[in-house]
Design a protein around this motif. Structure first.
Motif, PDB file in Angstrom:
ATOM      1  N   ARG A  35      32.749   0.199  29.171  1.00 53.88           N
ATOM      2  CA  ARG A  35      32.519   0.711  27.823  1.00 53.88           C
ATOM      3  C   ARG A  35      31.020   0.994  27.638  1.00 53.88           C
ATOM      4  O   ARG A  35      30.177   0.212  28.115  1.00 53.88           O
ATOM      5  N   SER A  94      25.226  -5.188  29.937  1.00 57.82           N
ATOM      6  CA  SER A  94      25.842  -6.505  30.133  1.00 57.82           C
ATOM      7  C   SER A  94      26.499  -6.595  31.503  1.00 57.82           C
ATOM      8  O   SER A  94      26.371  -7.613  32.203  1.00 57.82           O
ATOM      9  N   GLU A 144      28.796   0.611  25.419  1.00 59.93           N
ATOM     10  CA  GLU A 144      27.940  -0.427  24.857  1.00 59.93           C
ATOM     11  C   GLU A 144      27.780  -1.636  25.774  1.00 59.93           C
ATOM     12  O   GLU A 144      26.945  -2.519  25.514  1.00 59.93           O
ATOM     13  N   ALA A 145      28.581  -1.688  26.864  1.00 60.71           N
ATOM     14  CA  ALA A 145      28.556  -2.856  27.750  1.00 60.71           C
ATOM     15  C   ALA A 145      27.864  -2.588  29.085  1.00 60.71           C
ATOM     16  O   ALA A 145      27.865  -3.440  29.967  1.00 60.71           O
ATOM     17  N   LYS A 152      33.516  -9.805  31.382  1.00 58.51           N
ATOM     18  CA  LYS A 152      34.423  -9.953  30.253  1.00 58.51           C
ATOM     19  C   LYS A 152      35.385  -8.770  30.190  1.00 58.51           C
ATOM     20  O   LYS A 152      34.948  -7.607  30.305  1.00 58.51           O
ATOM     21  N   PRO A 153      36.664  -9.022  29.997  1.00 61.52           N
ATOM     22  CA  PRO A 153      37.625  -7.915  29.899  1.00 61.52           C
ATOM     23  C   PRO A 153      37.262  -6.902  28.825  1.00 61.52           C
ATOM     24  O   PRO A 153      37.535  -5.703  28.973  1.00 61.52           O
ATOM     25  N   SER A 154      36.633  -7.359  27.755  1.00 59.81           N
ATOM     26  CA  SER A 154      36.258  -6.454  26.649  1.00 59.81           C
ATOM     27  C   SER A 154      35.182  -5.451  27.055  1.00 59.81           C
ATOM     28  O   SER A 154      34.971  -4.446  26.372  1.00 59.81           O
ATOM     29  N   TRP A 155      34.511  -5.713  28.168  1.00 61.80           N
ATOM     30  CA  TRP A 155      33.485  -4.782  28.654  1.00 61.80           C
ATOM     31  C   TRP A 155      34.086  -3.609  29.427  1.00 61.80           C
ATOM     32  O   TRP A 155      33.437  -2.590  29.607  1.00 61.80           O
ATOM     33  N   GLU A 206      36.948  -0.712  30.811  1.00 67.45           N
ATOM     34  CA  GLU A 206      38.034   0.221  30.509  1.00 67.45           C
ATOM     35  C   GLU A 206      38.982   0.359  31.698  1.00 67.45           C
ATOM     36  O   GLU A 206      40.160   0.641  31.522  1.00 67.45           O
TER      37      GLU A 206
END
Length: 397
Positions: free
Chosen positions: A272, A278, A274-275, A253-256, A258
């Motif tokens: 990131r 995942s 928190e990822a 996921k792109p949100s994971w 940086e």
């Protein structure tokens, strides 16, 4: 009076430097980008064969990891693995500088990206003039040789050779005793058509002829018998296919992320905090790759301790490609895989007054070329990753 003393002192230093340089042998280090270690078994290479008969040939030269162009050229001239010299890939992100490095960006000439002490710096610091024609990392401001060229691929190979010969005809006080010379083939042809293609056969023969021309012109110089010629490459090449590709980012996921730049077949990603878990779980589901957290990369690769390696290193299995999109077409050849993959291995040939004749040696690490050149030129060097014991056996007593 003070001015007279200062001028006398400067004249003394100049004379001392001249005397020091005059007694040193010469080294011409040449790179044929992407020249695989075993091309001589598939294609005719009479000029390299001649160097092997007149001097030294290694079974192969083991590149540093990752087996990419800029990291390995810079490892050869610093004696340091990419993890320790800072050039960890052809493209990468520096989290401290918050800047990306690539071969097409202005960052390529930013000295902050380059660590170690290149062999031309060491020589210059010890009174020996040096020159470079396009060697990666040789055009970095005050970290450059006395003479250097800014890269321009359009300059004919013959012109590069003639320029090197002209440098060696300069008056002794101006003449470089260490020259590094770079050619971008057969890498381009190997990438485009594949390592064992008919097109690459033509290019390999051409590059062998280039080496023959350079060798002959060096021998014709008045100082020809004092010149040590070393011919290397940075890495090899292996076949890839449109049937073997992995769009790795579609699993993440792109949100994971940086930072993630797909560089076939090896890439690093910054995740990131928190990822982390995942991403680890997602990468386990990706076929035809292997990956590591950077604190868990095998020690034999000497990679992962540099901040620029980021959080995860992802490598496609041999013959597979990492792509941005599944629709991206893949053909020809590439490099960058594990350095124990034999197709990634490079060449090492050498001849000259300091080398034994018709000597075959075992596979050596490319970081040890630094120690070899330093020994020939009589340079004092700091401890590096290279090992002089590895190259000592090819030298005359």
């Amino acid at each position: 009076m003070k001015k007279t003393l200062l001028l006398s002192f400067l004249f003394f230093l100049a004379c001392a430097s001249y005397a020091q340089q005059k007694d040193k042998p010469y080294v011409v280090l040449v790179s044929l980008d992407g020249f695989r270690w075993d091309y001589h078994t598939y294609f005719d290479t009479p000029n390299l064969d001649k160097i092997a008969n007149e001097g030294v040939k290694a079974k192969s030269m083991k590149p540093s990891y990752p087996t990419k162009t800029f990291p390995n050229h810079y490892s050869i001239v610093t004696g340091l693995y990419p993890d320790n010299n800072g050039i960890v890939n052809n493209s990468f992100y520096d989290p401290k500088l918050k800047m990306s490095f690539s071969l097409s960006s202005i960052a390529k000439t930013d000295a902050r990206f380059y660590g170690g002490n290149p062999i031309w710096n060491v020589a210059e610091q010890q009174g020996i003039k040096t020159a470079s024609f396009y060697w990666p990392g040789s055009d970095i401001g005050d970290r450059s040789p006395s003479i250097f060229k800014t890269y321009d691929a359009s300059v004919p190979y013959a012109t590069r050779i003639e320029t090197v010969i002209d440098w060696l005809k300069l008056p002794e006080k101006e003449r470089p005793h260490l020259i590094t010379l770079y050619f971008d083939e057969p890498d381009y042809t190997g990438h485009t058509f594949g390592p064992l293609s008919k097109e690459n056969k033509i290019t390999v023969h051409k590059m062998d002829s280039i080496i023959g021309s350079l060798s002959m012109k060096l021998e014709e110089l008045s100082i020809g018998k004092q010149i040590n010629l070393i011919v290397v490459s940075d890495h090899g090449m292996t076949d890839i296919s449109d049937k073997k590709k992995v769009a790795v980012l579609k699993y993440l996921k792109p949100s994971w992320l940086e930072y993630a730049d797909v560089i076939n077949p090896i890439m690093s990603i910054r995740v990131r905090p928190e990822a982390q878990d995942s991403v680890f779980k997602a990468l386990r589901r990706v076929p035809h790759i292997r990956f590591w957290k950077t604190d868990n990369i095998p020690k034999r690769l000497h990679y992962g301790t540099n901040d620029r390696s980021l959080d995860f290193v992802i490598e496609a299995k041999k013959g597979y490609s990492l792509v941005k999109e599944s629709s991206q077409k893949v053909k020809g050849g590439t490099h960058g895989y594990d350095n124990r993959v034999k197709d990634m291995h490079a060449i090492f040939y050498a001849k000259g007054p300091d080398f034994k004749v018709n000597k075959k040696v075992r596979t050596l690490k490319n970081v040890s070329v630094y120690n070899l050149i330093a020994h020939i030129l009589g340079l004092q060097i700091e401890t590096v990753d290279g090992d002089f014991k590895e190259v000592k056996r090819m030298l005359k007593e």
